[in-house]
Structure formats: structure tokens, C-alpha cells
Design an enzyme around this catalytic site. Structure first.
Site, PDB file in Angstrom:
ATOM      1  N   GLU A   1     -23.449  19.427  28.105  1.00  0.00           N
ATOM      2  CA  GLU A   1     -22.649  20.605  28.477  1.00  0.00           C
ATOM      3  C   GLU A   1     -22.562  21.674  27.405  1.00  0.00           C
ATOM      4  OE1 GLU A   1     -19.613  17.674  26.782  1.00  0.00           O
ATOM      5  OE2 GLU A   1     -21.390  17.570  28.064  1.00  0.00           O
TER       6      GLU A   1
ATOM      7  N   HIS B   1     -17.894  15.941  27.365  1.00  0.00           N
ATOM      8  CA  HIS B   1     -16.623  16.647  27.544  1.00  0.00           C
ATOM      9  C   HIS B   1     -15.549  16.084  26.596  1.00  0.00           C
ATOM     10  CE1 HIS B   1     -18.230  18.745  31.045  1.00  0.00           C
ATOM     11  NE2 HIS B   1     -18.662  17.581  31.505  1.00  0.00           N
TER      12      HIS B   1
ATOM     13  N   LYS C   1     -22.872  10.305  32.716  1.00  0.00           N
ATOM     14  CA  LYS C   1     -21.484  10.518  32.292  1.00  0.00           C
ATOM     15  C   LYS C   1     -21.229   9.863  30.944  1.00  0.00           C
ATOM     16  CE  LYS C   1     -18.674  12.321  34.162  1.00  0.00           C
ATOM     17  NZ  LYS C   1     -18.288  13.742  34.007  1.00  0.00           N
TER      18      LYS C   1
ATOM     19  N   TYR D   1     -23.517  13.854  29.422  1.00  0.00           N
ATOM     20  CA  TYR D   1     -22.299  14.663  29.461  1.00  0.00           C
ATOM     21  C   TYR D   1     -21.200  13.911  28.716  1.00  0.00           C
ATOM     22  CZ  TYR D   1     -24.324  17.576  33.189  1.00  0.00           C
ATOM     23  OH  TYR D   1     -25.117  18.432  33.913  1.00  0.00           O
TER      24      TYR D   1
ATOM     25  N   ASP E   1     -12.882  18.130  34.083  1.00  0.00           N
ATOM     26  CA  ASP E   1     -13.657  17.476  33.020  1.00  0.00           C
ATOM     27  C   ASP E   1     -13.276  17.994  31.639  1.00  0.00           C
ATOM     28  OD1 ASP E   1     -15.247  15.466  33.978  1.00  0.00           O
ATOM     29  OD2 ASP E   1     -16.913  16.758  34.510  1.00  0.00           O
TER      30      ASP E   1
ATOM     31  N   ARG F   1     -24.973   8.492  40.482  1.00  0.00           N
ATOM     32  CA  ARG F   1     -26.119   9.186  39.897  1.00  0.00           C
ATOM     33  C   ARG F   1     -26.827   8.285  38.887  1.00  0.00           C
ATOM     34  NH1 ARG F   1     -23.134  14.581  37.869  1.00  0.00           N
ATOM     35  NH2 ARG F   1     -21.450  13.055  37.631  1.00  0.00           N
TER      36      ARG F   1
END
Length: 371
Positions: free
Chosen positions: A118, A96, A75, A94, A270, A15
Site C-alpha cells: 500500500e 496497514h 493480507k 498489505y 484498514d 484470495r
């Protein structure tokens, strides 16, 4: 603002954080966009498209990180990228954090401002930047689960939807949120016998109005989970506690009661996973077997379909990225309460309660850093 878009280097992550039209929007708003050459190729977006949109293409990640006031990623930065983060730099991606202490400590030490996709949350409770990837992951969970039910991979050797004269597989979905709903639609569409479990009776009532007749809805409890996993062929974990580690709904000893060759797809990996025996895997090596139960726990599932995922992600994130770029992060967060909830770390301080609770760190309210 100087904006950087590096190439994702997590294994098999194809991505890219912004599509060419998104770069054009940022440039039109007066911002400078520096992008690593080849960053969009895995998702089907060639460098020429980004150049035409106004991005400055550079070789390698270093000049991207060095010049950017704000980095937009997909990410979380992984270890080789940690040394590139500068104090005061804004990272929008993101993260996490609650599932990864070393990652959290590295970003605390960096002095950067970390705004997590998130945990951006609307007053309704919706997570608008997590939703598109949850939709992708929920649908993929069924696709991958059906694949690994094949005997070749250690599965039970079952076709998810069965055939006339042969019963379909039983699919158990833990969590009735976005992941669970999308998984239920996919599994039901393939003809499986589906059960969705959730703690919210209100959510179960909502699902009863939108899901087909081959989906059963069950209130979640420890006893009910144990009963259901005994006969399930495919278990999909889709639980989420915003910004916090996922609860362990299936324990290690519970696997002994499951059918040999059953498959678990833990979409919650995740956030640490909702199954005690899951640990993150990669697209290159996606499964492992414990007590004859196949575990699929790829931590970036949507990376398997990067074209779809990139388009869906940019649709959601670009308006927020523009706010951050146009106003600076402090004013953008003052003006947007949803974006304020995305602030996880700033200047070495934890501003997300879930992260503080996960590791015993001191929590400071995000509003404290907006002056």
C-alpha cells in the site's frame, strides 16, 4: 531465491497472493516456489495448476515459512503467524501498520524486512499496488451499501436507484481517489443521486470531466460534511493518507444528525477508518448499528470476490515481486524508487514516516538500509 506462498488465514479471506501463471514466471526466472496446499482453492485455482507451473506443494503453513527467504501474501500476518517470521526474512504484502500498534510491534520484534503493497508509490503519486484493490473495494462499497439499505438489515428500506415516480437514494462519497471514483461510477450507474467530496479542487475538476451528470462534486469541509450526512442514505468513506492513519471525518456525535437506517461503508477501515465509530468487522459478521446507523466495516472487502481480486492483484504485484526475487530486496529498492517507498520496517526499525507518526516511534530513512 526461495519464495513461500502460504494460505491466507484471516477470516473469510479467500484470495491468494500469486496466480499459477505468476508462479510459472517466478520459476522460469530461476526461483524455488514453495506453496501451501489449498492456498489458491478459494480463488478458484486448484493445486494441480500450481504444480504444473512448477511450485512445490506442501501440507500446512510451517514448511512454507521455514524454508522461504521471501514470503508473498495478500493480507498482513495475523497473530498465529507472528511466531513463524524469521529475522532477515522479506515479507511482501498489505500491512496497514499505522492502524494497528500490536501488528507493528510484532513485526519490529521479528527482525524481518517488511515491504508494504500500500505504500509503493510512483513519482506521479499513484499507488500501483493499492489501486487494483481500491477499484474492487470502491465498486463493492456500493454493492454492499445497497444491500444493507434493505429493511431486513436495519437499513432505510430503500432501493438505491428508486423507480419512476420515486426519488433515488442519496449517496455521499468522502474522498475522490480511486475508491471514491469507482464508487461514484457504480452508484451513478444504478441511478442514485451521488455527491463526491474532496479537498483537492484539481481532483474535483478532473472528476467533473469523467463522471456522469447525476454526480455532484463538492469541496470538503467540516461544515459541508455535516450538511451532507443529514440527508444521505448511504455514506462511503474512501479517504486515504498514504502509510498513515485515516482522518476522522465523521465523529460519534454526528450520527445523531443522520437519518435512521442510513448506512455507512467505511472502506478506510484498514487504515483505522474515517468514521469515529467504525471498527473492523468480518465477512461473517459484517455490520453493526450505532444510533440507528448501520455500519459496514469489513477490513478485507475484496476478499468477498477472490477470483476477481486475485487476478487484479497479481497483475499489479508480480513485476515488483520478480524484481525483489531477481535482485534481492536491497538492490531492487536501490533500482526502483517506487518500491523503496514500500519499505516500512527493516531489522526492528521503522522506515515509514506515517507509522512513526502514528505511534511515536523513531523514524529512519529507508535509504540508510540499502548499503
Amino acid at each position: 531465491m526461495k519464495i513461500g506462498i502460504p494460505k491466507e488465514i484471516k477470516p473469510n479471506e479467500n484470495r491468494v497472493s500469486v496466480v499459477p501463471s505468476g508462479v510459472a514466471a517466478l520459476v522460469s526466472a530461476g526461483h524455488n516456489v514453495t506453496m501451501e496446499s489449498g492456498a489458491g482453492v478459494g480463488a478458484g485455482f486448484e493445486d494441480a495448476l500450481y504444480q504444473a507451473a512448477g511450485a512445490q506443494l506442501v501440507d500446512g503453513a510451517e514448511p512454507v515459512w521455514d524454508s522461504a527467504e521471501m514470503i508473498i501474501k495478500v493480507k498482513e500476518p495475523i497473530e498465529p503467524e507472528w511466531s513463524r517470521i524469521r529475522p532477515g526474512q522479506t515479507l511482501f504484502t498489505y500491512f496497514h501498520f499505522a492502524a494497528n500498534r500490536p501488528l507493528t510491534e510484532a513485526h519490529l520484534a521479528s527482525g524481518a524486512t517488511c515491504i508494504a503493497y500500500e505504500t509503493v508509490q510512483l513519482p506521479s503519486g499513484e499507488l500501483p499496488l493499492l489501486t487494483p484493490m481500491s477499484e474492487v473495494a470502491g465498486r463493492l462499497a456500493v454493492q454492499e451499501g445497497a444491500h444493507y439499505l434493505e429493511k431486513l438489515y436495519g437499513g432505510r428500506g430503500m432501493l438505491l436507484g428508486g423507480v419512476p415516480g420515486v426519488l433515488p437514494a442519496k449517496v455521499l462519497i468522502l474522498g475522490g481517489g480511486v475508491v471514491g471514483t469507482q464508487a461514484a461510477k457504480m452508484a451513478a450507474g444504478l441511478g442514485a443521486q451521488v455527491t463526491v467530496m474532496d479537498l483537492s479542487l484539481e481532483r474535483l475538476r478532473q472528476l467533473s470531466d469523467i463522471l456522469p451528470a447525476n454526480v455532484q462534486l463538492l469541496f470538503s469541509s467540516r461544515h459541508a460534511i455535516l450538511e451532507q450526512i443529514r440527508t444521505a442514505d448511504l455514506v462511503i468513506g474512501g479517504v486515504l493518507v498514504t502509510g498513515a492513519a485515516a482522518p476522522k471525518l465523521i465523529r460519534a456525535d454526528d450520527l445523531k444528525s443522520m437519518q435512521p437506517g442510513a448506512v455507512i461503508v467505511d472502506v478506510a477501515v484498514d487504515q483505522g477508518g474515517c468514521v469515529e465509530t467504525t471498527h473492523p468487522t468480518t465477512h461473517a459478521d459484517p455490520i453493526y448499528i450505532i444510533d440507528n446507523v448501520v455500519h459496514y466495516a469489513v477490513a478485507n472487502m475484496p476478499g468477498a470476490v477472490p477470483r476477481t481480486s486475485t487476478l487484479a492483484l497479481t497483475n499489479a504485484t508480480l513485476p515488483y515481486a520478480l524484481q525483489l526475487a531477481n535482485k534481492g530486496w536491497q538492490q531492487a529498492l536501490r533500482d526502483n524508487s517506487a518500491l523503496l517507498k514500500g519499505l516500512n520496517i527493516v531489522g526492528g526499525n521503522v522506515t515509514c514516516q506515517g507509522i512513526a507518526d502514528a505511534f511515536g516511534f523513531n523514524y529512519l530513512p529507508p535509504e540508510q538500509f540499502l548499503s
